[in-house]
Design a protein around this motif. Structure first.
Motif, PDB file in Angstrom:
ATOM      1  N   THR A  58      -5.688  -0.794  -2.488  1.00 32.92           N
ATOM      2  CA  THR A  58      -4.969   0.460  -2.228  1.00 32.92           C
ATOM      3  C   THR A  58      -3.895   0.276  -1.159  1.00 32.92           C
ATOM      4  OG1 THR A  58      -6.636   1.154  -0.607  1.00 32.92           O
ATOM      5  CG2 THR A  58      -6.925   1.937  -2.860  1.00 32.92           C
ATOM      6  N   ASP A  66     -11.957  -0.161   9.746  1.00 34.92           N
ATOM      7  CA  ASP A  66     -11.554   0.587   8.556  1.00 34.92           C
ATOM      8  C   ASP A  66     -11.841   2.063   8.819  1.00 34.92           C
ATOM      9  OD1 ASP A  66     -11.625   1.826   5.872  1.00 34.92           O
ATOM     10  OD2 ASP A  66     -11.497  -0.219   5.149  1.00 34.92           O
ATOM     11  N   HIS A 113      -5.575  -8.245   3.103  1.00 35.39           N
ATOM     12  CA  HIS A 113      -6.621  -7.973   4.098  1.00 35.39           C
ATOM     13  C   HIS A 113      -7.977  -8.365   3.566  1.00 35.39           C
ATOM     14  CE1 HIS A 113      -5.997  -4.346   1.679  1.00 35.39           C
ATOM     15  NE2 HIS A 113      -7.289  -4.097   1.829  1.00 35.39           N
ATOM     16  N   HIS A 172     -15.615   3.114  -1.747  1.00 32.35           N
ATOM     17  CA  HIS A 172     -14.414   2.442  -1.248  1.00 32.35           C
ATOM     18  C   HIS A 172     -13.308   3.481  -1.068  1.00 32.35           C
ATOM     19  CE1 HIS A 172     -10.927  -0.448  -2.436  1.00 32.35           C
ATOM     20  NE2 HIS A 172     -11.085  -0.455  -1.141  1.00 32.35           N
TER      21      HIS A 172
HETATM   22  P1  AMP Z   1      -8.053  -1.924  -0.216  1.00 32.71           P
HETATM   23  O1  AMP Z   1      -8.452  -0.832  -1.134  1.00 32.71           O
HETATM   24  O2  AMP Z   1      -8.788  -3.210  -0.372  1.00 32.71           O
HETATM   25  O3  AMP Z   1      -6.561  -2.094  -0.260  1.00 32.71           O
HETATM   26  O4  AMP Z   1      -8.484  -1.462   1.223  1.00 32.71           O
HETATM   27  C1  AMP Z   1      -7.739  -0.643   2.025  1.00 32.71           C
HETATM   28  C2  AMP Z   1      -8.690  -0.169   3.079  1.00 32.71           C
HETATM   29  O5  AMP Z   1      -7.918   0.338   4.123  1.00 32.71           O
HETATM   30  C3  AMP Z   1      -9.638   0.947   2.637  1.00 32.71           C
HETATM   31  O6  AMP Z   1     -10.967   0.539   2.847  1.00 32.71           O
HETATM   32  C4  AMP Z   1      -9.238   2.131   3.509  1.00 32.71           C
HETATM   33  O7  AMP Z   1     -10.360   2.861   3.924  1.00 32.71           O
HETATM   34  C5  AMP Z   1      -8.566   1.444   4.671  1.00 32.71           C
HETATM   35  N1  AMP Z   1      -7.530   2.194   5.377  1.00 32.71           N
HETATM   36  C6  AMP Z   1      -6.568   2.982   4.849  1.00 32.71           C
HETATM   37  N2  AMP Z   1      -5.755   3.452   5.826  1.00 32.71           N
HETATM   38  C7  AMP Z   1      -6.208   2.918   6.979  1.00 32.71           C
HETATM   39  C8  AMP Z   1      -5.804   3.013   8.342  1.00 32.71           C
HETATM   40  N3  AMP Z   1      -4.750   3.753   8.711  1.00 32.71           N
HETATM   41  N4  AMP Z   1      -6.508   2.344   9.292  1.00 32.71           N
HETATM   42  C9  AMP Z   1      -7.583   1.607   8.930  1.00 32.71           C
HETATM   43  N5  AMP Z   1      -8.008   1.463   7.664  1.00 32.71           N
HETATM   44  C10 AMP Z   1      -7.342   2.111   6.701  1.00 32.71           C
END
Ligand code: AMP
Length: 138
Positions: free
Chosen positions: A97, A33, A102, A117
């Motif tokens: 987000t 992440d 995932h 987060h």
């Molecule tokens: P969620 O809010 O559960 O949808 O988690 C999305 C996660 O993806 C967050 O913890 C972000 O920090 C992470 N994230 C966003 N863009 C990327 C990226 N390009 N590569 C890796 N992680 C990412």
């Protein structure tokens, strides 16, 4: 709600943007992440498109969970953690987000607290180093 192929994890899966890869098989991909809430924070995604937990089929869910188990075991060793959390968010109201299913793996040391987060971007050299440490223990 439908699956939108322009989400960032779909782009990572298509190789359109890079990631700090930890593990890949026919059905799943695990990577760091970029805004970690704790050292070693990583994500497991299915290659099959699903938006969240509710539209994923049984096969997808089982592949994701098996990879989560495998990567979590390596991540806690690599980070010298005492335990771990898995987290999974659904829809904006649920904190999601990125709209591709995932699982978050969060290695936890005794007494550790989580950063925000989707908070601050980590140093890429550090993420690369942590990804290697986890890979080496798979
Ligand atoms: P969620 O809010 O559960 O949808 O988690 C999305 C996660 O993806 C967050 O913890 C972000 O920090 C992470 N994230 C966003 N863009 C990327 C990226 N390009 N590569 C890796 N992680 C990412």
């Amino acid at each position: 709600m439908t699956y939108d192929t322009s989400n960032i994890f779909a782009k990572i899966l298509r190789g359109e943007i890079p990631c700090h890869k930890i593990y890949e098989d026919e059905h799943t991909l695990a990577f760091m992440d970029v805004m970690p809430q704790v050292d070693g924070h990583c994500l497991v995604v299915p290659k099959a498109p699903s938006r969240g937990l509710l539209d994923a089929n049984l096969e997808t869910l089982s592949h994701v969970l098996l990879t989560t188990q495998k990567v979590a075991a390596a991540a806690i060793k690599a980070m010298k953690a005492d335990g771990f959390q898995i987290r999974q968010f659904n829809e904006a109201a649920g904190g999601q987000t990125v709209f591709h299913l995932h699982i978050h793996i969060l290695p936890m040391k005794e007494g550790a607290t989580l950063k925000a987060h989707s908070g601050q971007m980590a140093d890429h050299a550090l993420l690369a180093e942590q990804a290697k440490k986890i890979r080496d223990l798979l």
